[in-house]
Write a protein that holds these residues in place. Structure first.
Motif, PDB file in Angstrom:
ATOM      1  N   GLU A   1       0.990  -1.100   0.004  1.00 48.90           N
ATOM      2  CA  GLU A   1       0.079   0.029   0.125  1.00 48.90           C
ATOM      3  C   GLU A   1       0.820   1.251   0.104  1.00 48.90           C
ATOM      4  OE1 GLU A   1      -4.128  -1.102   2.296  1.00 48.90           O
ATOM      5  OE2 GLU A   1      -2.095  -1.041   3.423  1.00 48.90           O
ATOM      6  N   ARG A   2       1.978   1.174   0.821  1.00 46.59           N
ATOM      7  CA  ARG A   2       3.022   2.401   0.753  1.00 46.59           C
ATOM      8  C   ARG A   2       3.392   2.656  -0.719  1.00 46.59           C
ATOM      9  NH1 ARG A   2       3.692   0.597   5.946  1.00 46.59           N
ATOM     10  NH2 ARG A   2       5.733  -0.806   5.394  1.00 46.59           N
ATOM     11  N   LYS A   3       3.854   1.546  -1.219  1.00 43.96           N
ATOM     12  CA  LYS A   3       4.497   1.530  -2.369  1.00 43.96           C
ATOM     13  C   LYS A   3       3.785   2.145  -3.383  1.00 43.96           C
ATOM     14  CE  LYS A   3       6.339  -1.388  -6.071  1.00 43.96           C
ATOM     15  NZ  LYS A   3       6.631  -2.863  -6.713  1.00 43.96           N
ATOM     16  N   SER A   4       2.339   1.656  -3.340  1.00 41.36           N
ATOM     17  CA  SER A   4       1.311   2.000  -4.529  1.00 41.36           C
ATOM     18  C   SER A   4       1.212   3.645  -4.172  1.00 41.36           C
ATOM     19  CB  SER A   4       0.055   1.355  -4.315  1.00 41.36           C
ATOM     20  OG  SER A   4      -1.128   1.910  -5.181  1.00 41.36           O
ATOM     21  N   ALA A   5       1.140   3.894  -2.931  1.00 42.79           N
ATOM     22  CA  ALA A   5       0.955   5.530  -2.654  1.00 42.79           C
ATOM     23  C   ALA A   5       1.979   6.512  -3.081  1.00 42.79           C
ATOM     24  CB  ALA A   5       0.343   5.554  -1.156  1.00 42.79           C
ATOM     25  N   VAL A   6       3.294   5.671  -3.024  1.00 38.88           N
ATOM     26  CA  VAL A   6       4.471   6.637  -3.376  1.00 38.88           C
ATOM     27  C   VAL A   6       4.381   6.746  -4.754  1.00 38.88           C
ATOM     28  CG1 VAL A   6       6.997   6.131  -3.255  1.00 38.88           C
ATOM     29  CG2 VAL A   6       5.679   5.930  -1.153  1.00 38.88           C
ATOM     30  N   LEU A   7       4.348   5.697  -5.553  1.00 38.88           N
ATOM     31  CA  LEU A   7       4.276   5.840  -7.026  1.00 38.88           C
ATOM     32  C   LEU A   7       3.354   6.689  -7.582  1.00 38.88           C
ATOM     33  CD1 LEU A   7       5.162   2.004  -7.917  1.00 38.88           C
ATOM     34  CD2 LEU A   7       6.926   4.020  -7.794  1.00 38.88           C
ATOM     35  N   LYS A   8       2.199   6.489  -6.848  1.00 44.23           N
ATOM     36  CA  LYS A   8       1.047   7.513  -7.359  1.00 44.23           C
ATOM     37  C   LYS A   8       1.577   9.019  -7.154  1.00 44.23           C
ATOM     38  CE  LYS A   8      -3.865   8.511  -6.547  1.00 44.23           C
ATOM     39  NZ  LYS A   8      -5.243   8.149  -5.984  1.00 44.23           N
ATOM     40  N   SER A   9       1.997   9.182  -6.138  1.00 45.84           N
ATOM     41  CA  SER A   9       2.558  10.692  -5.912  1.00 45.84           C
ATOM     42  C   SER A   9       3.636  11.186  -6.802  1.00 45.84           C
ATOM     43  CB  SER A   9       3.041  10.711  -4.362  1.00 45.84           C
ATOM     44  OG  SER A   9       1.951  10.449  -3.457  1.00 45.84           O
ATOM     45  N   LEU A  10       4.720  10.107  -7.352  1.00 45.90           N
ATOM     46  CA  LEU A  10       5.545  10.240  -7.801  1.00 45.90           C
ATOM     47  C   LEU A  10       5.089  10.548  -9.461  1.00 45.90           C
ATOM     48  CD1 LEU A  10       8.270   8.090  -6.855  1.00 45.90           C
ATOM     49  CD2 LEU A  10       8.128  10.477  -6.237  1.00 45.90           C
ATOM     50  N   VAL A  11       3.874   9.937  -9.836  1.00 41.27           N
ATOM     51  CA  VAL A  11       3.319  10.257 -10.922  1.00 41.27           C
ATOM     52  C   VAL A  11       2.823  11.555 -11.194  1.00 41.27           C
ATOM     53  CG1 VAL A  11       1.415   9.370 -12.646  1.00 41.27           C
ATOM     54  CG2 VAL A  11       3.058   7.622 -11.609  1.00 41.27           C
ATOM     55  N   GLU A  12       2.375  12.060  -9.919  1.00 39.11           N
ATOM     56  CA  GLU A  12       1.637  13.221 -10.081  1.00 39.11           C
ATOM     57  C   GLU A  12       2.880  14.434 -10.330  1.00 39.11           C
ATOM     58  OE1 GLU A  12      -0.356  13.861  -6.358  1.00 39.11           O
ATOM     59  OE2 GLU A  12      -2.101  12.289  -7.074  1.00 39.11           O
ATOM     60  N   TYR A  13       4.006  14.052  -9.666  1.00 37.44           N
ATOM     61  CA  TYR A  13       4.979  15.011 -10.147  1.00 37.44           C
ATOM     62  C   TYR A  13       5.783  14.965 -11.395  1.00 37.44           C
ATOM     63  CZ  TYR A  13       4.693  16.337  -5.386  1.00 37.44           C
ATOM     64  OH  TYR A  13       4.192  17.199  -3.893  1.00 37.44           O
ATOM     65  N   PHE A  14       6.169  13.624 -11.734  1.00 35.24           N
ATOM     66  CA  PHE A  14       7.172  13.330 -12.852  1.00 35.24           C
ATOM     67  C   PHE A  14       6.217  12.817 -14.125  1.00 35.24           C
ATOM     68  CE2 PHE A  14      10.076  12.818  -9.432  1.00 35.24           C
ATOM     69  CZ  PHE A  14      10.731  14.313  -9.537  1.00 35.24           C
ATOM     70  N   GLY A  15       5.331  12.330 -14.053  1.00 37.68           N
ATOM     71  CA  GLY A  15       4.530  11.715 -15.100  1.00 37.68           C
ATOM     72  C   GLY A  15       4.544  10.293 -14.990  1.00 37.68           C
TER      73      GLY A  15
END
Length: 527
Positions: A376-390
């Motif tokens: 769940e943490r991994k999914s949330a981290v990657l989702k946040s990174l997509v918002e910043y970097f695409g």
């Protein structure tokens, strides 16, 4: 059945501070018989390096604990040189990203963050005021500051409420403290915060990753090497792993140390080089003095979950980004979490060229997200990174993390903090020897406490105190400066018969790069 061993010095704790103390003792006099007792099955304390094969034929090292060093940190830089290790610069070229003051993502170049002019002026005024206050705090005896009592009664949060008036500036300081200390501003004494800054020479060097900042360099091969290579110098046979200490008994003639696995070690002097809260859990006979117990009960450790995301390509660099992000977490749909997990992010591409990003979930965010699964943490981290970097940010090769709140015999990271009203006991509680016990650990340092440099400095101080008792001819007057024999008032003896005594005591490296740069923004705006 208990087994008895006899040595001259026992060091409790196989982190960088304890091993630095043992190494210096051996350098002073190789005939001193010493033993290091480490509770874990590894050395390194709050440093932890994981080695993985890269895309080529070489191995990459990834730090899941403390990692950063800087040229203003002489103790650790000298040790790096002594051990023949190589350092490399923290990458920070390109645009930086932020989400502070609201939920909008903004980019900025150079050193001026995308806060409003009002927030920049507000932040600059706060930083100038805090830097001035830091200069009023003696690093060896913070309670001697003229305003010590008033500042110790106040939390950093309450001081911010009186001083700051823009949400952008408040969010910036909140995010900074979460990463620097692993806690919320409402949990620490203002005096402690000022002391911590004073030990680094002010807030600016404490929080920056550029030239002369605390996060200026990293160690090729990882920071845990420092401890591992010190073990080679001390002798593997003199470092016992998986030997947690549960009881320390003192008499006028020596110290007896008992471990949970049945070993009993007799020694003349001992150095306690473990986190304060852990030290307070050891049984002592006679009991610890009140000033130590009071501090240990009021000095919890911060909470950080450090994660590393490895990619096939450094797409953020290709897009002109440095990889640096600082934010308040942003919105989240995860039940039980007030915000997203992201706090601060840096480029951590290896010297061998394997692309990676390192980030931190800290303070309140860490407490809430620790209740979720790693997936769940991994999914949330990657989702946040997509918002910043695409969308490329979602295509990671590997995700790994370390929840330091679950680390046995640490219980958190990067450093133990002090709550309101407890700084009265700080110097005595951390640094003053008790009987034949001397105290190290990065929290007890007066230079860069909480960092690798502080761990080494504190270890050296404790070693000098011990050698002054055992081999006084090996210690110079200069070396005694900053030890209990030089700066502390008389120390209470052991009950009834004891002799006179003395006193005195990383992190993890991660930090918000751009906080102090508002100062520069202020002058540009003013012009």
């Amino acid at each position: 059945m208990t087994q008895d061993f006899n040595v001259d010095v026992v060091v409790v704790g196989g982190g960088l501070s304890g091993l630095s103390a043992a190494h210096l003792i051996q350098q002073k006099d190789a005939s001193v018989r010493l033993l290091v007792l480490e509770a874990k099955d590894r050395v390194g304390g709050r440093t932890l390096t994981k080695k993985l094969m890269s895309s080529g034929s070489s191995e990459d090292a990834w730090d899941l604990g403390g990692q950063w060093v800087g040229r203003t940190q002489p103790k650790v830089m000298n040790l790096i040189e002594e051990l023949g290790l190589t350092i490399f610069r923290q990458f920070h070229n390109g645009k930086k990203l932020m989400m502070l003051g609201d939920d909008k993502i903004r980019s900025y170049k150079n050193t001026i963050p995308s806060l409003s002019i009002c927030a920049l002026l507000d932040l600059n005024h706060f930083l100038q005021k805090v830097d001035y206050m830091c200069r009023q705090v003696p690093v060896d005896q913070p309670i001697k500051c003229k305003q010590a009592e008033a500042w110790d009664r106040m939390t950093l949060h309450s001081f911010m409420q009186k001083t700051l008036w823009t949400k952008g500036a408040k969010d910036t300081i909140d995010a900074t403290v979460r990463i620097v200390l692993g806690v919320e501003t409402s949990q620490i004494s203002l005096l402690y915060f000022l002391h911590y800054g004073a030990a680094a020479g002010g807030l600016e060097p404490l929080i920056e990753s550029n030239e002369n900042g605390g996060q200026e360099y990293k160690i090729q091969g990882g920071a845990q090497q420092l401890s591992q290579m010190l073990v080679d110098k001390i002798g593997v046979e003199n470092v016992w792993l998986s030997h947690p200490v549960f009881k320390i008994t003192q008499t006028n003639s020596g110290v007896t140390i008992d471990t949970l696995n049945g070993k009993c070690v007799q020694c003349n002097r001992a150095i306690i080089a473990i986190p304060p809260m852990q030290s307070g859990r050891i049984l002592h006979e006679p009991d610890l003095p009140c000033y130590k117990r009071e501090l240990y009960q009021r000095m919890p450790v911060g909470h950080i979950i450090k994660f590393i995301v490895i990619y096939k390509n450094a797409f953020w660099r290709d897009q002109g980004f440095s990889g640096e992000i600082v934010c308040h977490g942003g919105p989240t749909q995860m039940e039980g979490c007030d915000s997203g997990p992201l706090g601060v992010l840096f480029d951590c591409t290896s010297p061998g060229g394997t692309p990676g990003l390192v980030g931190f979930i800290s303070g309140k965010q860490a407490i809430q997200w620790a209740n979720r699964t790693e997936d769940e943490r991994k999914s949330a981290v990657l989702k946040s990174l997509v918002e910043y970097f695409g969308p490329e940010a979602d295509q990671c090769v590997m995700y790994m993390e370390k929840d330091w709140g679950k680390e046995s015999y640490n219980g958190g990271c990067p450093v133990s903090t002090v709550g309101p009203g407890a700084m009265t006991y700080f110097a005595s509680g951390l640094r003053r020897p008790f009987g034949r016990l001397h105290y190290a650990g990065t929290e007890s340092a007066t230079q860069w406490c909480g960092f690798l440099n502080g761990a080494i400095q504190a270890g050296h101080r404790a070693a000098v105190e011990v050698m002054y008792e055992l081999r006084p001819q090996t210690i110079s007057g200069k070396e005694l400066e900053g030890t209990a024999y030089c700066t502390l008032p008389s120390v209470e003896p052991l009950p009834k018969k004891s002799r006179h005594i003395l006193r005195f005591t990383f992190a993890l490296g991660a930090i918000v790069v751009f906080v102090a740069v508002a100062r520069k923004a202020y002058f540009r705006i003013a012009l």
